[in-house]
Design a protein around this motif. Structure first.
Motif, PDB file in Angstrom:
ATOM      1  N   ASP A 102      22.838  -6.688   4.482  1.00 28.36           N
ATOM      2  CA  ASP A 102      21.842  -5.702   4.063  1.00 28.36           C
ATOM      3  C   ASP A 102      22.223  -4.282   4.509  1.00 28.36           C
ATOM      4  O   ASP A 102      21.358  -3.453   4.778  1.00 28.36           O
ATOM      5  CB  ASP A 102      20.455  -6.076   4.565  1.00 28.36           C
ATOM      6  CG  ASP A 102      20.384  -6.094   6.093  1.00 28.36           C
ATOM      7  OD1 ASP A 102      21.450  -6.128   6.739  1.00 28.36           O
ATOM      8  OD2 ASP A 102      19.259  -6.075   6.631  1.00 28.36           O
ATOM      9  N   TYR A 104      23.159  -0.481   4.556  1.00 24.84           N
ATOM     10  CA  TYR A 104      22.753   0.654   3.728  1.00 24.84           C
ATOM     11  C   TYR A 104      23.938   1.607   3.664  1.00 24.84           C
ATOM     12  O   TYR A 104      24.182   2.373   4.604  1.00 24.84           O
ATOM     13  CB  TYR A 104      21.526   1.346   4.315  1.00 24.84           C
ATOM     14  CG  TYR A 104      20.999   2.484   3.459  1.00 24.84           C
ATOM     15  CD1 TYR A 104      20.272   2.214   2.304  1.00 24.84           C
ATOM     16  CD2 TYR A 104      21.237   3.810   3.804  1.00 24.84           C
ATOM     17  CE1 TYR A 104      19.786   3.251   1.521  1.00 24.84           C
ATOM     18  CE2 TYR A 104      20.747   4.851   3.031  1.00 24.84           C
ATOM     19  CZ  TYR A 104      20.032   4.563   1.885  1.00 24.84           C
ATOM     20  OH  TYR A 104      19.550   5.582   1.098  1.00 24.84           O
ATOM     21  N   TYR A 127      13.246   6.732  -9.163  1.00 21.83           N
ATOM     22  CA  TYR A 127      13.638   5.354  -8.905  1.00 21.83           C
ATOM     23  C   TYR A 127      12.794   4.830  -7.744  1.00 21.83           C
ATOM     24  O   TYR A 127      12.178   5.610  -7.020  1.00 21.83           O
ATOM     25  CB  TYR A 127      15.127   5.261  -8.565  1.00 21.83           C
ATOM     26  CG  TYR A 127      15.482   5.828  -7.209  1.00 21.83           C
ATOM     27  CD1 TYR A 127      15.762   4.999  -6.126  1.00 21.83           C
ATOM     28  CD2 TYR A 127      15.546   7.215  -6.997  1.00 21.83           C
ATOM     29  CE1 TYR A 127      16.094   5.521  -4.880  1.00 21.83           C
ATOM     30  CE2 TYR A 127      15.869   7.742  -5.757  1.00 21.83           C
ATOM     31  CZ  TYR A 127      16.145   6.891  -4.708  1.00 21.83           C
ATOM     32  OH  TYR A 127      16.448   7.411  -3.476  1.00 21.83           O
ATOM     33  N   VAL A 128      12.774   3.509  -7.584  1.00 24.73           N
ATOM     34  CA  VAL A 128      12.059   2.906  -6.454  1.00 24.73           C
ATOM     35  C   VAL A 128      13.038   2.769  -5.297  1.00 24.73           C
ATOM     36  O   VAL A 128      14.069   2.098  -5.422  1.00 24.73           O
ATOM     37  CB  VAL A 128      11.464   1.534  -6.817  1.00 24.73           C
ATOM     38  CG1 VAL A 128      10.762   0.926  -5.603  1.00 24.73           C
ATOM     39  CG2 VAL A 128      10.486   1.654  -7.974  1.00 24.73           C
ATOM     40  N   ASP A 129      12.753   3.427  -4.185  1.00 29.80           N
ATOM     41  CA  ASP A 129      13.635   3.445  -3.019  1.00 29.80           C
ATOM     42  C   ASP A 129      13.338   2.227  -2.148  1.00 29.80           C
ATOM     43  O   ASP A 129      12.642   2.315  -1.142  1.00 29.80           O
ATOM     44  CB  ASP A 129      13.425   4.745  -2.239  1.00 29.80           C
ATOM     45  CG  ASP A 129      14.330   4.840  -1.026  1.00 29.80           C
ATOM     46  OD1 ASP A 129      15.335   4.096  -0.980  1.00 29.80           O
ATOM     47  OD2 ASP A 129      14.029   5.639  -0.129  1.00 29.80           O
ATOM     48  N   TYR A 130      13.901   1.071  -2.523  1.00 27.68           N
ATOM     49  CA  TYR A 130      13.621  -0.160  -1.801  1.00 27.68           C
ATOM     50  C   TYR A 130      14.196  -0.159  -0.382  1.00 27.68           C
ATOM     51  O   TYR A 130      13.674  -0.827   0.512  1.00 27.68           O
ATOM     52  CB  TYR A 130      14.197  -1.356  -2.562  1.00 27.68           C
ATOM     53  CG  TYR A 130      13.472  -1.659  -3.850  1.00 27.68           C
ATOM     54  CD1 TYR A 130      12.160  -2.141  -3.846  1.00 27.68           C
ATOM     55  CD2 TYR A 130      14.091  -1.460  -5.082  1.00 27.68           C
ATOM     56  CE1 TYR A 130      11.489  -2.415  -5.027  1.00 27.68           C
ATOM     57  CE2 TYR A 130      13.433  -1.723  -6.266  1.00 27.68           C
ATOM     58  CZ  TYR A 130      12.135  -2.205  -6.240  1.00 27.68           C
ATOM     59  OH  TYR A 130      11.472  -2.467  -7.416  1.00 27.68           O
ATOM     60  N   SER A 131      15.258   0.601  -0.152  1.00 25.76           N
ATOM     61  CA  SER A 131      15.914   0.592   1.160  1.00 25.76           C
ATOM     62  C   SER A 131      15.291   1.559   2.151  1.00 25.76           C
ATOM     63  O   SER A 131      15.465   1.410   3.360  1.00 25.76           O
ATOM     64  CB  SER A 131      17.407   0.936   0.999  1.00 25.76           C
ATOM     65  OG  SER A 131      18.058   0.004   0.179  1.00 25.76           O
ATOM     66  N   SER A 133      11.950   4.302   1.601  1.00 22.22           N
ATOM     67  CA  SER A 133      10.505   4.524   1.648  1.00 22.22           C
ATOM     68  C   SER A 133       9.698   3.454   0.910  1.00 22.22           C
ATOM     69  O   SER A 133       8.490   3.366   1.082  1.00 22.22           O
ATOM     70  CB  SER A 133      10.177   5.891   1.025  1.00 22.22           C
ATOM     71  OG  SER A 133      10.519   5.902  -0.352  1.00 22.22           O
ATOM     72  N   ASP A 134      10.362   2.646   0.067  1.00 23.19           N
ATOM     73  CA  ASP A 134       9.672   1.685  -0.816  1.00 23.19           C
ATOM     74  C   ASP A 134       8.750   2.398  -1.796  1.00 23.19           C
ATOM     75  O   ASP A 134       7.825   1.791  -2.328  1.00 23.19           O
ATOM     76  CB  ASP A 134       8.870   0.652  -0.016  1.00 23.19           C
ATOM     77  CG  ASP A 134       9.769  -0.373   0.667  1.00 23.19           C
ATOM     78  OD1 ASP A 134      10.829  -0.694   0.096  1.00 23.19           O
ATOM     79  OD2 ASP A 134       9.427  -0.835   1.760  1.00 23.19           O
ATOM     80  N   TYR A 136       8.174   5.181  -5.207  1.00 16.89           N
ATOM     81  CA  TYR A 136       8.748   5.723  -6.436  1.00 16.89           C
ATOM     82  C   TYR A 136       9.076   7.178  -6.136  1.00 16.89           C
ATOM     83  O   TYR A 136       8.175   7.963  -5.818  1.00 16.89           O
ATOM     84  CB  TYR A 136       7.731   5.602  -7.562  1.00 16.89           C
ATOM     85  CG  TYR A 136       8.291   5.749  -8.954  1.00 16.89           C
ATOM     86  CD1 TYR A 136       9.484   5.138  -9.313  1.00 16.89           C
ATOM     87  CD2 TYR A 136       7.607   6.485  -9.918  1.00 16.89           C
ATOM     88  CE1 TYR A 136       9.982   5.265 -10.597  1.00 16.89           C
ATOM     89  CE2 TYR A 136       8.100   6.613 -11.212  1.00 16.89           C
ATOM     90  CZ  TYR A 136       9.294   5.994 -11.545  1.00 16.89           C
ATOM     91  OH  TYR A 136       9.791   6.125 -12.807  1.00 16.89           O
ATOM     92  N   ASP A 157      13.097  13.025  -0.053  1.00 12.06           N
ATOM     93  CA  ASP A 157      12.523  12.095  -1.032  1.00 12.06           C
ATOM     94  C   ASP A 157      11.223  12.705  -1.533  1.00 12.06           C
ATOM     95  O   ASP A 157      10.251  12.825  -0.779  1.00 12.06           O
ATOM     96  CB  ASP A 157      12.263  10.727  -0.404  1.00 12.06           C
ATOM     97  CG  ASP A 157      13.540   9.930  -0.199  1.00 12.06           C
ATOM     98  OD1 ASP A 157      14.504  10.174  -0.942  1.00 12.06           O
ATOM     99  OD2 ASP A 157      13.574   9.072   0.702  1.00 12.06           O
TER     100      ASP A 157
END
Length: 230
Positions: A102, A104, A127-131, A133-134, A136, A157
């Motif tokens: 995992d 980054y 985009y969705v920042d999954y890594s 802030s989680d 959009y 962000d």
């Protein structure tokens, strides 16, 4: 109003975010010792600056400095990045171990690479920042350079809804359907339900059957504003 006039106003609406990034970059350069290696201890002023900016600007989820490899002594990867959670600001800590599943690896991120290649203002997303802030988000970055050496990027962000609101206030100045899209043809904002934020147009907007007027935002991110034909 023409697309060029609206594009100029749209740029002014988003420009404040990049002025904040300029302040972050200036603090990184100020913190850099003239004849010694840059270490994490030099970023105490940056931490205070970021905490203050995040408390004041709620159009940003998080922001900070992302270093190029080995710019910070003893660190192959390094991020001085803080995020706002409700009213609390906290340091973001990610896994930079290249052997981890995992990991980054920000060196592969477009928002980093484009700045490294010399683009003065980058806006990647939405985009969705999954890594991180989680959320959009749109990640805005600028390169941080000293003596011709790329040190990394100052970044933020952005809250997509806040960027959209700022741009819609500009698009309301025309009675025609109008849209702002990024370099990947994704919709950033529109004054009509005809286009949804995040959706992708089939082609880059040009004057023709669909659009009567098109102009690039002077902002420097490659975004363009297009006004539809009646």
């Amino acid at each position: 109003m023409t697309a060029q006039q609206l594009a100029a106003e749209a740029s002014r609406a988003v420009e404040p975010f990049y002025r904040l990034l300029d302040a972050v970059a200036e603090e990184v350069l100020r913190s850099r010792p003239p004849r010694a290696a840059l270490t994490e201890t030099h970023f105490s002023g940056l931490q205070r600056l970021l905490a203050g900016l995040l408390a004041e600007e709620h159009g940003i989820w998080g922001m900070g400095f992302v270093a190029a490899p080995s710019v910070v002594e003893g660190r192959e990867r390094y991020m001085a990045w803080w995020q706002r959670h409700n009213e609390r600001v906290a340091r973001l800590r990610l896994n930079f171990d290249p052997t981890s599943i995992d990991v980054y690896d920000y060196l592969q991120m477009d928002w980093y690479q484009l700045a490294q290649r010399g683009q003065q203002r980058v806006a990647y997303g939405p985009y969705v920042d999954y890594s991180g802030s989680d959320m959009y988000t749109i990640t805005a970055t600028i390169p941080v350079i000293a003596d011709g050496i790329f040190l990394g990027v100052a970044g933020a962000d952005l809250v997509v809804g806040d960027v959209e609101r700022r741009l819609i206030e500009v698009l309301r100045h025309t009675d025609e359907d109008a849209v702002v899209v990024n370099t990947e043809r994704r919709v950033i904002a529109a004054n009509t339900p005809r286009w949804l934020v995040g959706s992708r147009l089939d082609t880059v907007p040009t004057v023709g059957e669909t659009f009567a007027d098109v102009a690039e935002l002077p902002l420097g991110t490659g975004w363009c504003l297009a006004i539809a034909r009646r």
